[in-house]
Enzyme design. Structure first.
Site, mmCIF file in Angstrom:
data_model
loop_
_atom_site.group_PDB
_atom_site.id
_atom_site.type_symbol
_atom_site.label_atom_id
_atom_site.label_comp_id
_atom_site.label_asym_id
_atom_site.label_seq_id
_atom_site.Cartn_x
_atom_site.Cartn_y
_atom_site.Cartn_z
ATOM 1 C CB SER A 191 -0.966 -0.043 1.183
ATOM 2 O OG SER A 191 -1.825 1.061 1.163
ATOM 3 C CG ASP A 236 -6.507 0.610 -0.908
ATOM 4 O OD1 ASP A 236 -5.677 1.538 -0.912
ATOM 5 O OD2 ASP A 236 -6.540 -0.254 -0.015
ATOM 6 C CG ASP A 264 -3.103 -0.619 -2.411
ATOM 7 O OD1 ASP A 264 -3.025 0.502 -1.868
ATOM 8 O OD2 ASP A 264 -3.821 -1.534 -1.969
ATOM 9 C CG ASP A 308 -3.142 3.980 -1.302
ATOM 10 O OD1 ASP A 308 -3.877 3.830 -2.295
ATOM 11 O OD2 ASP A 308 -3.048 3.126 -0.398
HETATM 12 MG MG MG Z 1 -3.738 1.244 0.018
#
Ligand code: MG
Length: 451
Positions: A97, A243, A241, A239
């Site tokens: 992440s 999400d 990744d 961010d």
């Molecule tokens: Mg994330």
């Protein structure tokens, strides 16, 4: 050997210093044994992605599972693929992440596309620490790629917003992909929505040369300058990744995740009434906005899987966290950065410039404090805090939340570090700071007595 492997966001560590190919392979084997059948696998852009995804694939196929590789895509693309393919039993995301580039990790997705709940992680942990059987030679799994996953996801997002209205508005957006997983899906979504897009950090360079991948105001200085210089309608940053998404308004102001949560909640409530689910740590500003729009708020403990599952249980209208992780149930019950970007564009087209919408929000001030607290003393300190404030209005959804007329204070031990946290929010900045300082003093004095 038994132990805990999964933290609050999957299994994470420094590459080849904790998070290595042996761990990834063994974990892949445990996940393969547990889920079986077909399992989708994706990565973010980190330089260790090939090493860890190959090792995880070796483990998955050794256990007899077939691997479907999606390549570098945002976590919500993987979640969408898993949810929309009934013959896929789950997903594995290789990502850390927003952590620094030397970290990587493995996160599991359930067959319905949500983050794997804790009890299922425990089942995988149990397998991991046991003597796992491999499949016999006739039953080892195979691998194939599914490059169509990103397009199918982009189609789904585009269908869930008023794409024609966005296209007709002639918007300009500056997009910061943080050299991460959104590097392709993010700009391609803007293209589909007819938005003129200026990208920054859109190369998938896994060493994150642009800036650290947590989208804080400090890390987004280039984005803020570009929004101002280009006269864009907004800036959006993901961010690592993707999400989560955060925004910069048309005047170059960074918006906290609470603000985008409130703005998108308001837009959702303008269409239909319902409940907005958010953790107890979210600003009262969100509640005030939701109530004024005829909605209700339900609070949960901190953590996106619990928000998502509560939303499913009560058929919530919308929900999310104050860190930019927003969940749109009409799409899927997980945090989704690109979907958040599309919904924010729709909100701007329908309800006016982002700076005006942000300026109309109620103003609260938050003070955050933290101090070291050994894991073994956390519960005792929390019990003490509850006794200390027994005469006040308390909410014990997660930690101890003391509710005042003008705000609240949340006392909560960290789930991952030997730290105790204090969040103090008030309409008065002085009161927020005074309460945080006083309570920190009281708790630290008590801690000193128990150590
Ligand atoms: Mg994330």
């Amino acid at each position: 050997m038994k132990g805990r492997l999964f933290g609050t966001n999957g299994v994470r560590g420094i590459v080849n210093d904790g998070m290595d190919c042996v761990l990834a392979m063994q974990l892949g084997k445990a996940i393969g044994c547990y889920m079986g059948g077909r399992i989708a696998l994706a990565t973010d852009t980190r330089t260790s992605r090939d090493m860890l995804s190959s090792a995880a694939s070796a483990g998955l196929t050794a256990a007899g599972a077939d691997v479907i590789e999606l390549g570098i895509v945002p976590t919500p693309v993987l979640q969408h693929y898993v949810r929309t393919h009934e013959d896929v039993n789950g997903g594995v995301m290789v990502t850390a992440s927003h952590n620094p580039p030397e970290f990587n990790g493995i996160k599991c997705v359930d067959s319905d596309g949500t983050e794997l709940p804790r009890d299922k992680e425990q089942d995988i942990e149990e397998l991991f620490f046991s003597k796992m059987e491999c499949a016999d030679w006739e039953s080892v799994g195979s691998m194939r790629s599914a490059p169509e996953a990103e397009d199918a996801y982009l189609d789904a997002v585009t269908e869930l917003v008023d794409a024609n209205a966005i296209r007709s508005a002639g918007l300009t957006v500056v997009m910061d992909c943080a050299n991460g997983a959104a590097y392709s899906a993010g700009p391609r979504l803007m293209d589909r929505l007819g938005v003129r897009t200026i990208t920054v950090n859109a190369d998938p360079q896994g060493k994150f040369p642009g800036h650290p991948s947590e989208p804080t105001e400090e890390n987004l200085r280039d984005l803020i300058s570009l929004v101002k210089a280009s006269g864009a309608d907004l800036g959006v940053a993901f961010d690592g990744d993707a999400d989560r998404a955060v925004f910069v308004d048309d005047e170059g102001n960074y918006l906290s995740g609470d603000k985008s949560l409130a703005i998108i909640a308001k837009a959702a409530l303008a269409k239909s009434k319902g409940t907005v689910v958010t953790p107890v740590s979210s600003s009262s500003m969100v509640e005030e906005v939701v109530l004024s729009c005829g909605g209700t708020v339900e609070y949960t403990p901190v953590g996106s899987p619990v928000v998502a599952r509560r939303m499913m249980a009560i058929d919530a209208l919308f929900g999310g966290e104050e860190n930019g992780g927003l969940i749109f149930p009409e799409h899927q019950h997980c945090r989704d950065g690109p979907m958040t970007a599309a919904k924010m564009l729709e909100a701007v087209v329908r309800h006016g410039p982002l700076s005006q919408q942000a300026a109309s929000l109620p103003v609260y001030h938050t003070e955050k404090r933290k101090f070291p607290c050994p894991d073994g003393l956390k519960m005792g300190l929390q019990v003490y805090a509850k006794e200390l404030f027994a005469d006040e209005r308390l909410d014990e959804t997660d930690g101890v939340k003391i509710i005042h007329d003008d705000g609240w204070v949340l006392l909560r031990p960290s789930g991952t570090e030997p730290i105790f946290r204090i969040y103090s929010e008030s309409s008065s900045p002085q009161k927020a700071a005074e309460r945080a300082d006083l309570i920190q003093k009281q708790l630290q004095e008590r801690l000193a007595r128990s150590e």
